[in-house]
Each structure stands twice: as C-alpha cells, then as structure tokens.
Design a protein around this motif. Structure first.
Motif, PDB file in Angstrom:
ATOM      1  N   THR A 145      77.462  64.956 120.251  1.00  0.00           N
ATOM      2  CA  THR A 145      76.765  63.680 120.190  1.00  0.00           C
ATOM      3  C   THR A 145      77.379  62.860 119.073  1.00  0.00           C
ATOM      4  OG1 THR A 145      74.703  64.691 120.951  1.00  0.00           O
ATOM      5  CG2 THR A 145      74.538  62.537 119.900  1.00  0.00           C
ATOM      6  N   GLU A 146      77.679  61.624 119.364  1.00  0.00           N
ATOM      7  CA  GLU A 146      78.218  60.729 118.337  1.00  0.00           C
ATOM      8  C   GLU A 146      77.062  59.964 117.705  1.00  0.00           C
ATOM      9  OE1 GLU A 146      82.248  58.340 118.233  1.00  0.00           O
ATOM     10  OE2 GLU A 146      80.702  57.083 119.161  1.00  0.00           O
ATOM     11  N   LEU A 147      76.923  60.100 116.395  1.00  0.00           N
ATOM     12  CA  LEU A 147      75.829  59.485 115.660  1.00  0.00           C
ATOM     13  C   LEU A 147      76.358  58.401 114.732  1.00  0.00           C
ATOM     14  CD1 LEU A 147      74.041  62.795 114.581  1.00  0.00           C
ATOM     15  CD2 LEU A 147      73.548  61.405 116.599  1.00  0.00           C
ATOM     16  N   THR A 148      75.604  57.342 114.598  1.00  0.00           N
ATOM     17  CA  THR A 148      75.929  56.278 113.645  1.00  0.00           C
ATOM     18  C   THR A 148      75.274  56.594 112.314  1.00  0.00           C
ATOM     19  OG1 THR A 148      76.046  54.642 115.412  1.00  0.00           O
ATOM     20  CG2 THR A 148      75.767  53.814 113.183  1.00  0.00           C
ATOM     21  N   GLY A 149      76.046  56.509 111.250  1.00  0.00           N
ATOM     22  CA  GLY A 149      75.508  56.839 109.941  1.00  0.00           C
ATOM     23  C   GLY A 149      76.076  55.951 108.856  1.00  0.00           C
ATOM     24  N   LYS A 150      75.667  56.237 107.641  1.00  0.00           N
ATOM     25  CA  LYS A 150      76.170  55.513 106.476  1.00  0.00           C
ATOM     26  C   LYS A 150      76.252  56.469 105.300  1.00  0.00           C
ATOM     27  CE  LYS A 150      71.645  53.869 104.881  1.00  0.00           C
ATOM     28  NZ  LYS A 150      70.835  52.693 104.505  1.00  0.00           N
ATOM     29  N   VAL A 151      77.138  56.156 104.385  1.00  0.00           N
ATOM     30  CA  VAL A 151      77.336  56.975 103.197  1.00  0.00           C
ATOM     31  C   VAL A 151      76.254  56.633 102.176  1.00  0.00           C
ATOM     32  CG1 VAL A 151      78.962  57.611 101.379  1.00  0.00           C
ATOM     33  CG2 VAL A 151      79.810  56.988 103.646  1.00  0.00           C
ATOM     34  N   MET A 152      75.710  57.657 101.531  1.00  0.00           N
ATOM     35  CA  MET A 152      74.709  57.450 100.501  1.00  0.00           C
ATOM     36  C   MET A 152      74.975  58.393  99.337  1.00  0.00           C
ATOM     37  SD  MET A 152      71.457  59.264 102.396  1.00  0.00           S
ATOM     38  CE  MET A 152      70.431  59.126 100.929  1.00  0.00           C
ATOM     39  N   MET A 153      74.409  58.074  98.195  1.00  0.00           N
ATOM     40  CA  MET A 153      74.606  58.913  97.020  1.00  0.00           C
ATOM     41  C   MET A 153      73.736  60.164  97.112  1.00  0.00           C
ATOM     42  SD  MET A 153      72.361  57.322  93.891  1.00  0.00           S
ATOM     43  CE  MET A 153      72.995  55.661  93.998  1.00  0.00           C
ATOM     44  N   ASP A 154      74.192  61.209  96.453  1.00  0.00           N
ATOM     45  CA  ASP A 154      73.386  62.415  96.306  1.00  0.00           C
ATOM     46  C   ASP A 154      72.317  62.120  95.253  1.00  0.00           C
ATOM     47  OD1 ASP A 154      72.300  64.899  95.700  1.00  0.00           O
ATOM     48  OD2 ASP A 154      74.193  65.958  95.960  1.00  0.00           O
ATOM     49  N   PRO A 155      71.025  62.213  95.594  1.00  0.00           N
ATOM     50  CA  PRO A 155      69.995  61.876  94.603  1.00  0.00           C
ATOM     51  C   PRO A 155      69.994  62.786  93.391  1.00  0.00           C
ATOM     52  CG  PRO A 155      69.023  62.912  96.551  1.00  0.00           C
ATOM     53  CD  PRO A 155      70.447  62.639  96.880  1.00  0.00           C
ATOM     54  N   ASN A 156      70.659  63.939  93.479  1.00  0.00           N
ATOM     55  CA  ASN A 156      70.744  64.845  92.338  1.00  0.00           C
ATOM     56  C   ASN A 156      72.023  64.650  91.531  1.00  0.00           C
ATOM     57  OD1 ASN A 156      68.290  66.341  92.896  1.00  0.00           O
ATOM     58  ND2 ASN A 156      69.370  67.196  94.646  1.00  0.00           N
ATOM     59  N   ALA A 157      72.846  63.683  91.913  1.00  0.00           N
ATOM     60  CA  ALA A 157      74.109  63.455  91.209  1.00  0.00           C
ATOM     61  C   ALA A 157      74.354  61.965  91.011  1.00  0.00           C
ATOM     62  CB  ALA A 157      75.272  64.079  91.982  1.00  0.00           C
ATOM     63  N   GLY A 158      73.327  61.236  90.714  1.00  0.00           N
ATOM     64  CA  GLY A 158      73.454  59.809  90.499  1.00  0.00           C
ATOM     65  C   GLY A 158      72.080  59.175  90.402  1.00  0.00           C
ATOM     66  N   GLY A 159      72.061  57.868  90.318  1.00  0.00           N
ATOM     67  CA  GLY A 159      70.783  57.176  90.251  1.00  0.00           C
ATOM     68  C   GLY A 159      70.966  55.704  89.945  1.00  0.00           C
ATOM     69  N   ARG A 160      69.843  55.000  89.943  1.00  0.00           N
ATOM     70  CA  ARG A 160      69.823  53.569  89.642  1.00  0.00           C
ATOM     71  C   ARG A 160      69.220  53.348  88.264  1.00  0.00           C
ATOM     72  NH1 ARG A 160      68.071  53.551  95.200  1.00  0.00           N
ATOM     73  NH2 ARG A 160      69.692  52.659  96.531  1.00  0.00           N
ATOM     74  N   VAL A 161      69.688  52.300  87.611  1.00  0.00           N
ATOM     75  CA  VAL A 161      69.170  51.915  86.303  1.00  0.00           C
ATOM     76  C   VAL A 161      68.417  50.607  86.472  1.00  0.00           C
ATOM     77  CG1 VAL A 161      69.745  51.356  83.915  1.00  0.00           C
ATOM     78  CG2 VAL A 161      71.098  53.064  85.153  1.00  0.00           C
TER      79      VAL A 161
END
Length: 301
Positions: free
Chosen positions: A11-27
């Motif tokens: 199955t071909e799925l549409t996706g997007k790249v996201m950060m690992d919540p345990n290896a990054g974050g927002r300020v």
C-alpha cells in the motif's frame, strides 16, 4: 521471461517528516515581551546547540501604568525597610532589656521586605531565559533582536537530524494491523513500523514509522511517500518500475517481446513492491517483458 509468484500486497501511503519528540522540541515564551540576545548571541539556522543552553531572553512588556505602580510599591517597601533597620538598631542598642524574640522578629521582617523588593525589581528588569530543550540543531529561528513577541509564540525549533520520524495516513483501518515492513518510495530506505492510532483524524488513520538506520537528508514537514508491505499476498510478476509505461489512454502497459523485432503492448495492473520494483498482474507465464528501453518503444506509434 516473467514468472508469476506470490508476493506481499503493498500500500502506498502519503506521509510527512516530523521530529522525534524525544530528540527535539519547540521553544516558546510564556509571556509577552521583547527579544534580547543570549550570552552567545541569537542562534541561527543550522547551528548546533546543547540542552539547557540559553538561546535568548524575553524582557517582559510592561505598560507605563503598571511600571509606575510597581515603582511606587518598591518605594513603599524601601521606606518600610528603612524603618525596620532603624528599629533593629535601637533594639540592638538595648539588647539587655529588649527580649531576644523581638529582635529576631525585626530581622525576619527586614529579610521579608528585602525579598519582596528583589522580587518586584526582578519582574521589571530580569527577562525570561529561553533554553534549548534538547541537543540538536536549530531548524527554525523566527526572532531578531528587539522583536516583540506574544506568549506561546514558537520562536525556535530544535531537532536531531539523525532521529527523524515519518507520519503517514491510511484510509483503511485494517492497514495498521497488517503492516509487516515499510520503506520510502523512490530510494527504498527501510523504515520500522512503530504503530497506528486507534482513532481517526480528519477521516484518516495516522501511522508512525522510524528509520531503521541513519535517516536521509530530509526536512521536517517534507511530504514523502511510504510503501507499506502487508501480511496479505497477491499473485503477480515482479518488474522494475522502469518497465511500466503509459499508453495514450493513460493505462499502465508493458512491452512484450514476441519475436525478432516484434513487440506488443500489454495492459497490466501494477502495485508498488518497493522503491524500485512493482508487481504486475495480467501477464502470461514466461512472457518476455522489456525492462530496458520501454519508454523508447512507447514513443513508436
């Protein structure tokens, strides 16, 4: 010659790249204020940072009326502190006649007044330190010195480019339970299936994948295609993706070599097998499929 085989249904799925919540974050800032540079200046895109590093300061935005009220409150506290100091001096001069508990009470009052003055002065002069939430690189920096920001504004985004994830969506809830392996479409980078949600989001089921090894150079938010292999199988012929072309009716076809200098187009149904291979159904057994130069044959009418 083509030989049909039982192959995993994909199955071909549409996706997007996201950060690992345990290896990054927002300020984000917890208050409105004006941006001031940190001890090492304002960070720029691609700069490496360490967890706990001061990226910038947010000086609180205080109106003139509020500042005047706080200044007046500090003046009142200083006046009370002066009286307490004089009272303590008199009590210490009469230490033999004044009970010890009264002297200690005056000292405690003075300490309390000093702490209140420092707290109010700190609220006016000391800014909020914006700290890096994790080790990584700056993927987003939306501030300049002197900029006025509101509370909850995302000012910096820190990611570890070696620990990215992919969130793909499926419109069939059974897909989440059937995925056995996955890879990126195009280059075939292997992915490890983490799991799927148990509730729909905007009519689709989110599914999460991690890179089995080092992640390729991708940007957070970049759209990608994921090829997921399921536990179901189908009978078909594995072919290189370049062997499948389109006819004038926009149907998927392959060219079959019947005899010397004689080629015939066959309409097929294809599904992706991995990044470079597809599964074609509708071919006869031992058909000689052209796998090199099919686009050139397709140009001959």
């Amino acid at each position: 010659a083509s030989r049909p085989a039982k192959l995993p249904r994909t199955t071909e799925l549409t996706g997007k790249v996201m950060m690992d919540p345990n290896a990054g974050g927002r300020v984000q800032s917890t208050q409105a204020g004006r941006i001031e540079a940190g001890p090492n200046g304002l960070p720029v895109l691609g700069q490496s940072v360490r967890k706990g590093e001061v990226l910038a300061y947010v000086k609180p935005a205080i109106g003139s009326v509020e500042r005047a009220n706080q200044t007046a409150q500090i003046a009142e506290l200083k006046a009370a502190l002066g009286l307490a100091e004089k009272k303590l001096a008199r009590q210490q001069a009469l230490e033999g006649t004044v009970p010890r508990k009264e002297i200690e009470a005056t000292q405690a009052e003075m300490a309390s007044l000093k702490q209140r003055v420092n707290a109010i002065r700190g609220g006016i002069d000391v800014g909020e330190a914006l700290l890096a939430p994790a080790d990584g690189v700056v993927a987003r920096a939306d501030v300049v010195a002197g900029q006025v920001v509101d509370a909850k504004d995302v000012l910096f985004e820190i990611i570890d480019p070696k620990r990215l994830m992919i969130e793909a969506i499926a419109y069939d809830a059974s897909t989440a339970a059937e995925v056995k392996a996955a890879m990126l479409a195009g280059d075939g980078t292997p992915l490890r299936y983490v799991g799927g949600a148990r509730s729909l989001r905007d009519g689709a089921l989110p599914m999460l994948f991690r890179f089995s090894g080092a992640s390729p150079m991708l940007a957070v938010g970049q759209p990608v295609k994921v090829i997921a292999k399921t536990s179901r199988t189908l009978k078909g012929v594995p072919l290189p993706a370049a062997a499948v072309v389109r006819n004038p009716s926009n149907e998927s076809i392959v060219w079959v070599h019947d005899s010397a200098e004689r080629f015939r187009p066959i309409t097929v149904t294809v599904r992706p097998l991995d990044g470079q291979t597809v599964v074609a159904t509708g071919l006869a057994d031992k058909a000689r499929v052209v796998v090199t130069g099919a686009p050139l044959l397709n140009q001959i009418r």
